[in-house]
Design an enzyme around this catalytic site. Sequence first.
Site, PDB file in Angstrom:
ATOM      1  N   GLY A 134       0.837  -1.200   0.000  1.00 18.61           N
ATOM      2  CA  GLY A 134       0.000   0.000   0.000  1.00 18.61           C
ATOM      3  C   GLY A 134       0.871   1.249   0.000  1.00 18.61           C
ATOM      4  CD  GLN A 135      -1.559   6.366  -1.121  1.00 16.29           C
ATOM      5  OE1 GLN A 135      -0.986   7.308  -1.649  1.00 16.29           O
ATOM      6  NE2 GLN A 135      -2.729   6.503  -0.530  1.00 16.29           N
ATOM      7  CB  THR A 141      -9.361   7.004   8.871  1.00 15.75           C
ATOM      8  OG1 THR A 141      -9.840   8.029   7.995  1.00 15.75           O
ATOM      9  CG2 THR A 141     -10.577   6.325   9.485  1.00 15.75           C
ATOM     10  CG  ASP A 142      -9.415  12.089   7.934  1.00 17.33           C
ATOM     11  OD1 ASP A 142      -9.301  10.906   7.520  1.00 17.33           O
ATOM     12  OD2 ASP A 142      -9.510  13.052   7.153  1.00 17.33           O
ATOM     13  CE1 TYR A 153     -10.861   3.333   5.230  1.00 16.37           C
ATOM     14  CE2 TYR A 153     -11.404   5.621   5.724  1.00 16.37           C
ATOM     15  CZ  TYR A 153     -10.471   4.612   5.598  1.00 16.37           C
ATOM     16  OH  TYR A 153      -9.143   4.877   5.850  1.00 16.37           O
ATOM     17  CE1 TYR A 184     -13.412  -3.530   0.694  1.00 15.66           C
ATOM     18  CE2 TYR A 184     -13.673  -1.167   0.967  1.00 15.66           C
ATOM     19  CZ  TYR A 184     -14.014  -2.347   0.339  1.00 15.66           C
ATOM     20  OH  TYR A 184     -14.975  -2.355  -0.650  1.00 15.66           O
TER      21      TYR A 184
HETATM   22  N1  LIG Z   1      -5.416   6.764   1.876  1.00 18.35           N
HETATM   23  C1  LIG Z   1      -5.897   7.711   2.669  1.00 18.35           C
HETATM   24  O1  LIG Z   1      -6.215   8.819   2.224  1.00 18.35           O
HETATM   25  C2  LIG Z   1      -6.044   7.459   4.142  1.00 18.35           C
HETATM   26  C3  LIG Z   1      -6.670   8.439   4.935  1.00 18.35           C
HETATM   27  C4  LIG Z   1      -6.796   8.208   6.310  1.00 18.35           C
HETATM   28  C5  LIG Z   1      -6.305   7.040   6.865  1.00 18.35           C
HETATM   29  N2  LIG Z   1      -5.725   6.097   6.072  1.00 18.35           N
HETATM   30  C6  LIG Z   1      -5.269   4.867   6.696  1.00 18.35           C
HETATM   31  O2  LIG Z   1      -3.870   4.787   6.494  1.00 18.35           O
HETATM   32  C7  LIG Z   1      -3.475   3.414   6.381  1.00 18.35           C
HETATM   33  C8  LIG Z   1      -2.654   3.226   5.128  1.00 18.35           C
HETATM   34  O3  LIG Z   1      -3.453   3.599   4.008  1.00 18.35           O
HETATM   35  P1  LIG Z   1      -2.908   3.530   2.515  1.00 18.35           P
HETATM   36  O4  LIG Z   1      -3.371   4.741   1.818  1.00 18.35           O
HETATM   37  O5  LIG Z   1      -1.467   3.144   2.518  1.00 18.35           O
HETATM   38  O6  LIG Z   1      -3.791   2.291   1.994  1.00 18.35           O
HETATM   39  P2  LIG Z   1      -3.646   1.465   0.625  1.00 18.35           P
HETATM   40  O7  LIG Z   1      -2.694   2.138  -0.285  1.00 18.35           O
HETATM   41  O8  LIG Z   1      -5.045   1.175   0.168  1.00 18.35           O
HETATM   42  O9  LIG Z   1      -2.952   0.124   1.119  1.00 18.35           O
HETATM   43  C9  LIG Z   1      -3.628  -0.811   1.908  1.00 18.35           C
HETATM   44  C10 LIG Z   1      -2.942  -2.140   1.671  1.00 18.35           C
HETATM   45  O10 LIG Z   1      -3.602  -3.119   2.481  1.00 18.35           O
HETATM   46  C11 LIG Z   1      -3.725  -4.295   1.706  1.00 18.35           C
HETATM   47  N3  LIG Z   1      -4.795  -5.156   2.191  1.00 18.35           N
HETATM   48  C12 LIG Z   1      -6.136  -5.048   1.961  1.00 18.35           C
HETATM   49  N4  LIG Z   1      -6.775  -6.072   2.547  1.00 18.35           N
HETATM   50  C13 LIG Z   1      -5.831  -6.841   3.156  1.00 18.35           C
HETATM   51  C14 LIG Z   1      -5.875  -8.030   3.913  1.00 18.35           C
HETATM   52  N5  LIG Z   1      -7.032  -8.658   4.167  1.00 18.35           N
HETATM   53  N6  LIG Z   1      -4.715  -8.536   4.402  1.00 18.35           N
HETATM   54  C15 LIG Z   1      -3.539  -7.917   4.144  1.00 18.35           C
HETATM   55  N7  LIG Z   1      -3.436  -6.792   3.410  1.00 18.35           N
HETATM   56  C16 LIG Z   1      -4.571  -6.259   2.925  1.00 18.35           C
HETATM   57  C17 LIG Z   1      -4.014  -3.786   0.319  1.00 18.35           C
HETATM   58  O11 LIG Z   1      -3.801  -4.803  -0.625  1.00 18.35           O
HETATM   59  P3  LIG Z   1      -4.750  -4.890  -1.938  1.00 18.35           P
HETATM   60  O12 LIG Z   1      -4.331  -3.740  -2.790  1.00 18.35           O
HETATM   61  O13 LIG Z   1      -4.449  -6.236  -2.477  1.00 18.35           O
HETATM   62  O14 LIG Z   1      -6.172  -4.751  -1.450  1.00 18.35           O
HETATM   63  C18 LIG Z   1      -3.032  -2.626   0.217  1.00 18.35           C
HETATM   64  O15 LIG Z   1      -1.770  -3.049  -0.225  1.00 18.35           O
HETATM   65  C19 LIG Z   1      -4.779   2.613   6.435  1.00 18.35           C
HETATM   66  O16 LIG Z   1      -4.990   2.173   7.747  1.00 18.35           O
HETATM   67  C20 LIG Z   1      -5.819   3.624   6.069  1.00 18.35           C
HETATM   68  O17 LIG Z   1      -7.108   3.288   6.610  1.00 18.35           O
HETATM   69  C21 LIG Z   1      -5.572   6.294   4.729  1.00 18.35           C
END
Ligand SMILES: NC(=O)c1ccc[n+]([C@@H]2O[C@H](COP(=O)([O-])OP(=O)(O)OC[C@H]3O[C@@H](n4cnc5c(N)ncnc54)[C@H](OP(=O)(O)O)[C@@H]3O)[C@@H](O)[C@H]2O)c1
Length: 299
Positions: free
Chosen positions: A12-13, A103-104, A127, A63
Amino acid sequence: MTADILLTGAQGQLGWELQRRALAAGLTVDASDREDLDITDAGSVRARLAAVRPALVVNAAAYTAVDKAESDREAAFAVNRDGPANLARACAEHGIPLIHVSTDYVFDGSRPGAYGEDDPVAPLGVYGSSKFAGEEAVRAACPQHVILRTAWVYGVHGHNFVKTMLRLGRERDSLRVVDDQHGCPTFAGDLADAVLEIAARLRTGDVPAEGWGTFHCTGSGHTSWCGFAREIFGQVASRGDRVPEVQGIASSDYPTPARRPANSVLDCSRLAHVYGIRLRDWRPALAEMLDATLAQNGD
Ligand SMILES: NC(=O)c1ccc[n+]([C@@H]2O[C@H](COP(=O)([O-])OP(=O)(O)OC[C@H]3O[C@@H](n4cnc5c(N)ncnc54)[C@H](OP(=O)(O)O)[C@@H]3O)[C@@H](O)[C@H]2O)c1
């Protein structure tokens, strides 16, 4: 096998930045994505922890499809509630700390000003509800936890708002972007650095008083999605590239399956006070991300 850190969601990111930066810092990381370790599978989680025996676990798996979650509730709760619950139980069994990311969007956005960690949550969608359920599961199962609530994450690797703007900016002459939702853009690299700094303290047992619990962790400063877009294109234009005109619109003019908070600005002073960590202003962080992204032309 032993590792300094067991990392989930490594592709993920945030996971990608964590992996890169941890390895550069000389840490041993057992990095897995869904194919290697599905966090919804309690047996696999327990077996992996028992085999790897890490000093701590960082959960970057989630997710994150906010709109899709509205019609995919079961899957969102499986990953965002049951996954962290599995990790928290396994960490507690082994007596190791868990850093979990939230998350926010646990807030409804009705508060004027920035949200503190103890402000009441009231998620507007599936979410946010599933992420709050994950927080609660971690709190219940694993006393040695650090939950970091972040927001508006964008990185060099993965899909995000910045890359969407760059793509649309090449395709169109003008863009309409929501101007009545306010939050804190957060560069995944800066967030990863904060996680690793906390991890270093937890691994060595150098945990400050008040070091366990929930913390807000976003880029400093805040803006609207429209302000974010204008800053992206301002920086792109200063590099001599053509940019579109950006027009601010109301959320009501851009209906989405999930409602989003009008204000999800987070007050990050607890993290600064307890750990001495404050992420830099979101604009120079954006410049670093754009440098890397435009250089590799991988947006
Ligand atoms: N992105 C935002 O703007 C944002 C904002 C607030 C908080 N956050 C939080 O920050 C954290 C990191 O977010 P991010 O943006 O890096 O998310 P991301 O890019 O969507 O990465 C999430 C990763 O988790 C993997 N994943 C999904 N289901 C899984 C499972 N059952 N077992 C193992 N891995 C699994 C995904 O794989 P697949 O691609 O195969 O599904 C993906 O590689 C998360 O907790 C998110 O809720 C993000």
